[in-house]
Design an enzyme around this catalytic site. Sequence first.
Site, PDB file in Angstrom:
ATOM      1  N   THR A 151      71.926  58.710  51.615  1.00 16.46           N
ATOM      2  CA  THR A 151      70.757  58.024  51.068  1.00 16.46           C
ATOM      3  C   THR A 151      71.118  57.188  49.844  1.00 16.46           C
ATOM      4  O   THR A 151      70.752  56.013  49.752  1.00 16.46           O
ATOM      5  CB  THR A 151      69.696  59.058  50.626  1.00 16.46           C
ATOM      6  N   VAL A 152      71.838  57.806  48.897  1.00 16.13           N
ATOM      7  CA  VAL A 152      72.171  57.089  47.661  1.00 16.13           C
ATOM      8  C   VAL A 152      73.172  55.974  47.959  1.00 16.13           C
ATOM      9  O   VAL A 152      73.031  54.847  47.472  1.00 16.13           O
ATOM     10  CB  VAL A 152      72.737  58.057  46.597  1.00 16.13           C
ATOM     11  N   LYS A 196      76.213  65.861  40.166  1.00 16.13           N
ATOM     12  CA  LYS A 196      75.994  66.698  38.969  1.00 16.13           C
ATOM     13  C   LYS A 196      76.817  67.972  39.014  1.00 16.13           C
ATOM     14  O   LYS A 196      77.300  68.439  37.991  1.00 16.13           O
ATOM     15  CB  LYS A 196      74.526  67.031  38.787  1.00 16.13           C
ATOM     16  N   VAL A 234      72.489  62.969  36.274  1.00 12.14           N
ATOM     17  CA  VAL A 234      71.431  63.671  35.549  1.00 12.14           C
ATOM     18  C   VAL A 234      70.164  62.836  35.559  1.00 12.14           C
ATOM     19  O   VAL A 234      70.162  61.689  35.105  1.00 12.14           O
ATOM     20  CB  VAL A 234      71.804  63.920  34.072  1.00 12.14           C
ATOM     21  N   GLY A 291      68.389  61.390  37.951  1.00 15.70           N
ATOM     22  CA  GLY A 291      68.207  60.276  38.887  1.00 15.70           C
ATOM     23  C   GLY A 291      68.185  58.921  38.217  1.00 15.70           C
ATOM     24  O   GLY A 291      69.196  58.438  37.729  1.00 15.70           O
ATOM     25  N   ILE A 313      66.589  58.022  35.444  1.00 17.46           N
ATOM     26  CA  ILE A 313      66.320  57.998  34.003  1.00 17.46           C
ATOM     27  C   ILE A 313      67.589  57.692  33.225  1.00 17.46           C
ATOM     28  O   ILE A 313      68.596  58.356  33.419  1.00 17.46           O
ATOM     29  CB  ILE A 313      65.801  59.377  33.537  1.00 17.46           C
ATOM     30  N   GLY A 319      59.090  66.733  51.166  1.00 19.99           N
ATOM     31  CA  GLY A 319      60.491  66.353  51.020  1.00 19.99           C
ATOM     32  C   GLY A 319      61.026  66.491  49.605  1.00 19.99           C
ATOM     33  O   GLY A 319      62.136  66.072  49.320  1.00 19.99           O
ATOM     34  N   LYS A 378      72.451  70.327  34.838  1.00 23.01           N
ATOM     35  CA  LYS A 378      72.159  69.068  34.135  1.00 23.01           C
ATOM     36  C   LYS A 378      72.167  69.286  32.627  1.00 23.01           C
ATOM     37  O   LYS A 378      72.655  68.451  31.868  1.00 23.01           O
ATOM     38  CB  LYS A 378      70.816  68.524  34.596  1.00 23.01           C
ATOM     39  N   GLY A 428      65.823  60.969  44.244  1.00 15.46           N
ATOM     40  CA  GLY A 428      65.508  59.969  45.254  1.00 15.46           C
ATOM     41  C   GLY A 428      66.624  58.958  45.373  1.00 15.46           C
ATOM     42  O   GLY A 428      67.317  58.660  44.398  1.00 15.46           O
TER      43      GLY A 428
END
Lengths: 431, 431
Positions: free
Chosen positions: A17-18, A104, A131, A133, A135, A186, A204, A301
């Site tokens: 996904t990433v 992480k 850490v 996502g 932010i 999810g 984290k 996400g």
Amino acid sequence: MLRGMKRVGVGLLGCGTVGAAALALLAKPGLAERTGAALEVRRVLVRDPEKSRACDRALLTTDPEAVLGDPAIDVVVEVMGGEAAGPLVARALDLKKSVVTANKLLVAKSGRDLLERARRAHVDLAFEGAVGGGIPIVRTLREAFASDRVTRICGILNGTSNYVLTRMLEGGLDMAAAVREAQELGYAEADPSLDIDGHDAAHKLGILAMLAFGAEVPFGAVPVEGLRSVEPVDHRFAQRFGYRIKPLVVGRDHGDDVELRVHPALVPEKSVLANVSGALNAVLCEGEALGPCLVYGRGAGGLPTAVSVVSDVLDVARSIAAGAAGLGTGGIRFAARALRDPGRAEARYYLRFTVRDEPGVLARLAGQLGAERVSIEQLVQVGEEGRPPLEGGPATVVMLTHAAPAARVRAALAPAPFMLEPPRMLPVEDV
Amino acid sequence: MLRGMKRVGVGLLGCGTVGAAALALLAKPGLAERTGAALEVRRVLVRDPEKSRACDRALLTTDPEAVLGDPAIDVVVEVMGGEAAGPLVARALDLKKSVVTANKLLVAKSGRDLLERARRAHVDLAFEGAVGGGIPIVRTLREAFASDRVTRICGILNGTSNYVLTRMLEGGLDMAAAVREAQELGYAEADPSLDIDGHDAAHKLGILAMLAFGAEVPFGAVPVEGLRSVEPVDHRFAQRFGYRIKPLVVGRDHGDDVELRVHPALVPEKSVLANVSGALNAVLCEGEALGPCLVYGRGAGGLPTAVSVVSDVLDVARSIAAGAAGLGTGGIRFAARALRDPGRAEARYYLRFTVRDEPGVLARLAGQLGAERVSIEQLVQVGEEGRPPLEGGPATVVMLTHAAPAARVRAALAPAPFMLEPPRMLPVEDV
């Protein structure tokens, strides 16, 4: 590509996904102009090249050496996750390739070793995506606080836990129902224990403590308390006192030692942290000079994490293009530091007792607390369903204490014949 | 100083509150190790060398050329403020010195020119301290969003205005009393109009729009509405609808054009922005991929601003030491972009009418709105002091509309014989 611009070769380890979202961002126009380097994705390591992917099939490989051994690859983007990535990242750094990772577990476990390899090789190891996502907390601690001393970090770093507590409070669900709902949406894994029991947040916090306090935190050394002891009734009492229960990570630099803890805690309902709901994450940092500084956003996400990853790639590529590889990583300094015994963690506490209502029970409770020098700030006593207690029936006594060390509070909760259930204890964090 | 480490010379223009705090931070140990450069403050420009200062008197000078003409000064820190700093900053850049400034007026007015000079000279122009004091918003937009497209920024960027509105709501003060209190606490200037009328926030929004949307915003082009039309009763009605009134800056990138506005607005009371109180600042950025990202902290004050300034100095010095001066600034790109006509700004609106209560007044109000295709979402009608209205007496009608362009809403507020006062109108911002 712009004429005369330096090329920077990029290789991906992993394309889930990433990774797929990162490839999409890397393909957008305008990056070269902003970076001063033409980024060229040269190779993407995948497990199964037959599955449809987000990039040219000719780039796919199942052989890590096709990425690590390509001399034209300057930046390795590790988005495969898990511990298996460790040796590949170490080797990439030793081969003088900068690495961007969103892993992480890897950074929490081997951050020290990997950062030293990066420093020796004069390359970068960037890990904003590891850490919180999307932010920008790594960046904020590393750069915005570079001229200050961080005294406290306090954050919500697990979206699943925050979602579960939010739904218990706002939807009146019990924990099992809230976890099921998070799974259906999810947010939670099939096995939610890594989230619900606080281990994910502890990893984290270990990474943030390295950046904030220069502390090398041994993996597994952060004291962790999960959500499982929180019941719907605790949300109602917290609200009555003007608080909300949030899944917190807390770190404090006491100078002599560093205090780290992960647990559900009460935060004042008017604070910004109390209003971080659902799957969102936030970290409040306090600096000696800067005072409070909070960053908030999507903590997980594919897309938000990919933004962090690709912004790291752009930073690293900019340094490479300017002939200054390793620029961002050189400033990260840390050392072994003493971790404070969790029993010495001082806080105000929320306590909930289920007792048999008989004459003198309150006096005995107060006596147990007084014997440990734990002082009561506020107290509420109710019977079943909020009615006044009936003599001989069960009663709930809830209190907020003044600040006291955890060990003394715990000692004051020793079992007594009038207690119908083990007492519950949650710290209050004033933010 | 560490052996063999590159020296980076620093000169200050100005030594007031921010300058003195910056010198104190620059004197702390450990910076050289984190930066890879030994910072050396060589010269400090002051108006009056007789006043006691935060540094060695031998460094003081009243001659700008003693700073600009010193070839060993690599970084000029401009903390004198005001427009007089402009020519000095321009000259420093032309002399190939990197500049760190906290001067919002200067960056808002001459940012384009100065950034071009910096780029031509291959040096940096850093200005984190110019917007939001200690909040790392420049860094976040420039770096964390480098791989994304920012679609909206929405922030509280004037601490005085936020303090005044907070005290009106929580303390029940009227505006004049709240402003006096802010002045007594040192938050507001003797002449508070730059803050209260929104111009200070507009300068900051112009700078953020440059970073977020790549838009060159001509000085004075941001439509501004101050606080003076907000009355205590508006706070009470906003609360009744589930909102709080906050002093907002709003920017949106519509692709074809950019919408910028500064005004008090209603934000949902559960939003994080609604809970940013007192003298604190916050900016919410929304990215296409990243989603929402908020940074929050102290928006003014000597120490927080000095942290931003010195963190910028460390960044710039790190690049210089690595032989890559100008690295941070090269990526800032902007161009002239169309600004959306404020009348086209689409929002839901809060409207308050003071009317004579006579039969048919509501129908006529609804008719005026309907004629402009402004649709009512919620409506409250009360008489004096919240009692039901008496026929013939004054009544207050408050409503929230569905989204409509500002110009149509304004047209629907045309004076009518039954209106006892001009109607009030505030946008609602869903955050």
